[in-house]
Scaffold this motif. Structure first.
Motif, PDB file in Angstrom:
ATOM      1  N   PRO A 154       0.813  -1.221   0.000  1.00 39.23           N
ATOM      2  CA  PRO A 154       0.000   0.000   0.000  1.00 39.23           C
ATOM      3  C   PRO A 154       0.849   1.275   0.000  1.00 39.23           C
ATOM      4  O   PRO A 154       1.890   1.341   0.653  1.00 39.23           O
ATOM      5  N   GLN A 155       0.400   2.270  -0.745  1.00 43.79           N
ATOM      6  CA  GLN A 155       1.065   3.571  -0.803  1.00 43.79           C
ATOM      7  C   GLN A 155       0.420   4.469   0.256  1.00 43.79           C
ATOM      8  O   GLN A 155      -0.636   5.060   0.033  1.00 43.79           O
ATOM      9  N   ILE A 156       1.056   4.559   1.423  1.00 43.41           N
ATOM     10  CA  ILE A 156       0.518   5.317   2.543  1.00 43.41           C
ATOM     11  C   ILE A 156       1.353   6.573   2.740  1.00 43.41           C
ATOM     12  O   ILE A 156       2.571   6.494   2.917  1.00 43.41           O
ATOM     13  N   ILE A 157       0.707   7.730   2.709  1.00 39.05           N
ATOM     14  CA  ILE A 157       1.410   9.002   2.814  1.00 39.05           C
ATOM     15  C   ILE A 157       0.999   9.752   4.082  1.00 39.05           C
ATOM     16  O   ILE A 157      -0.183  10.030   4.303  1.00 39.05           O
ATOM     17  N   ASP A 158       1.973  10.056   4.911  1.00 39.38           N
ATOM     18  CA  ASP A 158       1.761  10.896   6.086  1.00 39.38           C
ATOM     19  C   ASP A 158       1.939  12.346   5.647  1.00 39.38           C
ATOM     20  O   ASP A 158       3.035  12.760   5.265  1.00 39.38           O
ATOM     21  N   ALA A 159       0.868  13.117   5.682  1.00 40.42           N
ATOM     22  CA  ALA A 159       0.888  14.492   5.181  1.00 40.42           C
ATOM     23  C   ALA A 159       1.232  15.520   6.265  1.00 40.42           C
ATOM     24  O   ALA A 159       1.079  16.718   6.053  1.00 40.42           O
ATOM     25  N   ARG A 160       1.700  15.057   7.410  1.00 42.16           N
ATOM     26  CA  ARG A 160       2.080  15.975   8.486  1.00 42.16           C
ATOM     27  C   ARG A 160       3.513  16.472   8.286  1.00 42.16           C
ATOM     28  O   ARG A 160       4.184  16.129   7.310  1.00 42.16           O
ATOM     29  N   GLY A 161       3.986  17.273   9.211  1.00 42.24           N
ATOM     30  CA  GLY A 161       5.355  17.757   9.156  1.00 42.24           C
ATOM     31  C   GLY A 161       6.340  16.671   9.546  1.00 42.24           C
ATOM     32  O   GLY A 161       5.969  15.672  10.172  1.00 42.24           O
ATOM     33  N   PRO A 162       7.621  16.836   9.218  1.00 34.85           N
ATOM     34  CA  PRO A 162       8.627  15.821   9.516  1.00 34.85           C
ATOM     35  C   PRO A 162       8.829  15.566  11.011  1.00 34.85           C
ATOM     36  O   PRO A 162       9.109  14.434  11.406  1.00 34.85           O
ATOM     37  N   GLU A 163       8.657  16.606  11.835  1.00 33.59           N
ATOM     38  CA  GLU A 163       8.805  16.405  13.280  1.00 33.59           C
ATOM     39  C   GLU A 163       7.705  15.499  13.817  1.00 33.59           C
ATOM     40  O   GLU A 163       7.944  14.621  14.647  1.00 33.59           O
ATOM     41  N   GLU A 164       6.488  15.715  13.317  1.00 33.78           N
ATOM     42  CA  GLU A 164       5.360  14.884  13.729  1.00 33.78           C
ATOM     43  C   GLU A 164       5.561  13.440  13.286  1.00 33.78           C
ATOM     44  O   GLU A 164       5.349  12.493  14.065  1.00 33.78           O
ATOM     45  N   PHE A 165       5.952  13.279  12.044  1.00 31.58           N
ATOM     46  CA  PHE A 165       6.163  11.948  11.480  1.00 31.58           C
ATOM     47  C   PHE A 165       7.232  11.181  12.257  1.00 31.58           C
ATOM     48  O   PHE A 165       7.103   9.969  12.490  1.00 31.58           O
ATOM     49  N   ALA A 166       8.287  11.857  12.667  1.00 30.76           N
ATOM     50  CA  ALA A 166       9.384  11.208  13.381  1.00 30.76           C
ATOM     51  C   ALA A 166       8.928  10.660  14.729  1.00 30.76           C
ATOM     52  O   ALA A 166       9.465   9.657  15.214  1.00 30.76           O
TER      53      ALA A 166
ATOM     54  N   ALA B 246       4.184   3.913   6.334  1.00 30.37           N
ATOM     55  CA  ALA B 246       3.936   5.212   5.704  1.00 30.37           C
ATOM     56  C   ALA B 246       5.242   5.917   5.356  1.00 30.37           C
ATOM     57  O   ALA B 246       6.281   5.687   5.971  1.00 30.37           O
ATOM     58  N   ILE B 247       5.166   6.780   4.336  1.00 35.26           N
ATOM     59  CA  ILE B 247       6.263   7.684   4.027  1.00 35.26           C
ATOM     60  C   ILE B 247       5.746   9.104   4.233  1.00 35.26           C
ATOM     61  O   ILE B 247       4.535   9.317   4.286  1.00 35.26           O
ATOM     62  N   ASN B 248       6.638  10.048   4.394  1.00 37.96           N
ATOM     63  CA  ASN B 248       6.245  11.401   4.788  1.00 37.96           C
ATOM     64  C   ASN B 248       6.540  12.444   3.721  1.00 37.96           C
ATOM     65  O   ASN B 248       7.685  12.627   3.319  1.00 37.96           O
ATOM     66  N   PHE B 249       5.509  13.087   3.230  1.00 41.35           N
ATOM     67  CA  PHE B 249       5.665  14.316   2.460  1.00 41.35           C
ATOM     68  C   PHE B 249       4.328  15.052   2.374  1.00 41.35           C
ATOM     69  O   PHE B 249       3.274  14.458   2.560  1.00 41.35           O
ATOM     70  N   ASN B 250       4.422  16.351   2.147  1.00 43.74           N
ATOM     71  CA  ASN B 250       3.218  17.170   2.074  1.00 43.74           C
ATOM     72  C   ASN B 250       3.511  18.435   1.288  1.00 43.74           C
ATOM     73  O   ASN B 250       4.557  18.549   0.642  1.00 43.74           O
TER      74      ASN B 250
ATOM     75  N   SER C 114      -2.998  16.413  20.961  1.00 46.47           N
ATOM     76  CA  SER C 114      -1.650  16.467  20.400  1.00 46.47           C
ATOM     77  C   SER C 114      -1.129  17.901  20.459  1.00 46.47           C
ATOM     78  O   SER C 114      -1.901  18.852  20.310  1.00 46.47           O
ATOM     79  N   ILE C 115       0.176  18.048  20.638  1.00 46.59           N
ATOM     80  CA  ILE C 115       0.771  19.383  20.665  1.00 46.59           C
ATOM     81  C   ILE C 115       0.737  20.033  19.285  1.00 46.59           C
ATOM     82  O   ILE C 115       0.924  21.239  19.158  1.00 46.59           O
ATOM     83  N   TYR C 116       0.481  19.238  18.254  1.00 48.62           N
ATOM     84  CA  TYR C 116       0.422  19.756  16.890  1.00 48.62           C
ATOM     85  C   TYR C 116      -1.012  20.045  16.436  1.00 48.62           C
ATOM     86  O   TYR C 116      -1.231  20.436  15.293  1.00 48.62           O
ATOM     87  N   CYS C 117      -1.964  19.821  17.306  1.00 49.60           N
ATOM     88  CA  CYS C 117      -3.381  19.988  16.974  1.00 49.60           C
ATOM     89  C   CYS C 117      -3.849  21.388  17.362  1.00 49.60           C
ATOM     90  O   CYS C 117      -3.823  21.746  18.550  1.00 49.60           O
TER      91      CYS C 117
END
Length: 239
Positions: A47-59, A66-70, A160-163
């Motif tokens: 599956p092609q799963i994309i995390d559309a959040r920022g890199p700090e969140e993804f880490a 999932a892979i990370n880009f937005n 979440s601190i990012y919410c």
């Protein structure tokens, strides 16, 4: 501060926030429920799963595989070019803002299918689906249950601190603390610190989620801030 880093000094960010605001009023037809999202992922070999959040969140945490880009990614176009247009793409973010934009943009670029997860990472982890976290939760389910059992009245804030919406809860909690003092135990659980207890509770669909317990039983569960102060006052006034 780090949590605001990816949202500053960028024209693209302003465009993104405007777009997200629009989607928050009009749910995209490509936004699907957790059950549908999970089922479709399970049906794909890779599956092609994309995390559309920022890199700090993804880490800190993300869906397994999932892979990370937005929109903020410097190599956004290159990342999109690596995806297979003939296969579904599954996107998610903290809720369903950035991921909605990404899914719709992929469809405009000729992708056959693109789906955004309703409730985002909150819904995924909050219902116990498999995820990666870079550290062990500070609070365990056993400790959570002990807090509920040992205190007559407990107000739990899960977010979440990012919410952005979660940040609006904090000053309200301070007002409630000032009024009730030690008579009301307030527990704040952030995804970044204690993802596993959020997963173990299997009750969170969105951030913020607020739960009021009285004598170990749930008096109310709120998804979003609403009129939290009034709801607490009314609930605790009941004899």
């Amino acid at each position: 501060m780090m949590k605001n880093k990816i949202f500053k000094n960028s024209i693209a960010t302003a465009i993104l926030l405007f777009t997200v605001a629009g989607f928050s009023q009009n749910k995209s037809s490509n936004t699907v429920s957790l059950d549908v999202f999970y089922s479709k992922i399970q049906s794909e070999k890779k599956p092609q799963i994309i995390d559309a959040r920022g890199p700090e969140e993804f880490a800190l945490n993300h869906i397994n595989g999932a892979i990370n880009f937005n929109l903020e990614s410097k190599d956004y176009a290159a990342q999109v070019a690596k995806l297979d247009k003939s296969k579904p793409v599954f996107t998610y973010s903290i809720g369903a803002g950035r991921s909605v934009w990404l899914a719709d943009d992929l469809l405009k670029k000729g992708f056959k299918e693109a789906y955004s997860l309703e409730g985002g990472i909150a819904n995924w982890i909050g219902n116990g689906k498999p995820f990666y976290a870079n550290s062990k939760s500070k609070l365990t389910l056993a400790e959570y249950k002990k807090i509920i059992a040992e205190n007559k009245d407990v107000l739990v804030d899960i977010g979440s601190i990012y919410c952005g919406a979660c940040k609006k809860v904090k000053p309200v909690l301070e007002t409630i603390k000032a009024q009730y003092g030690s008579n009301l135990k307030i527990v704040e659980i952030d995804l970044e610190d204690s993802p596993q207890v959020i997963a173990d509770l299997k009750t969170v669909k969105v951030f913020p989620t607020l739960i009021l317990y009285k004598d170990g039983k749930i008096v109310f569960k709120k998804e979003g801030l609403g009129d939290l102060k009034n709801d607490v006052d009314v609930a605790l006034a009941v004899k």
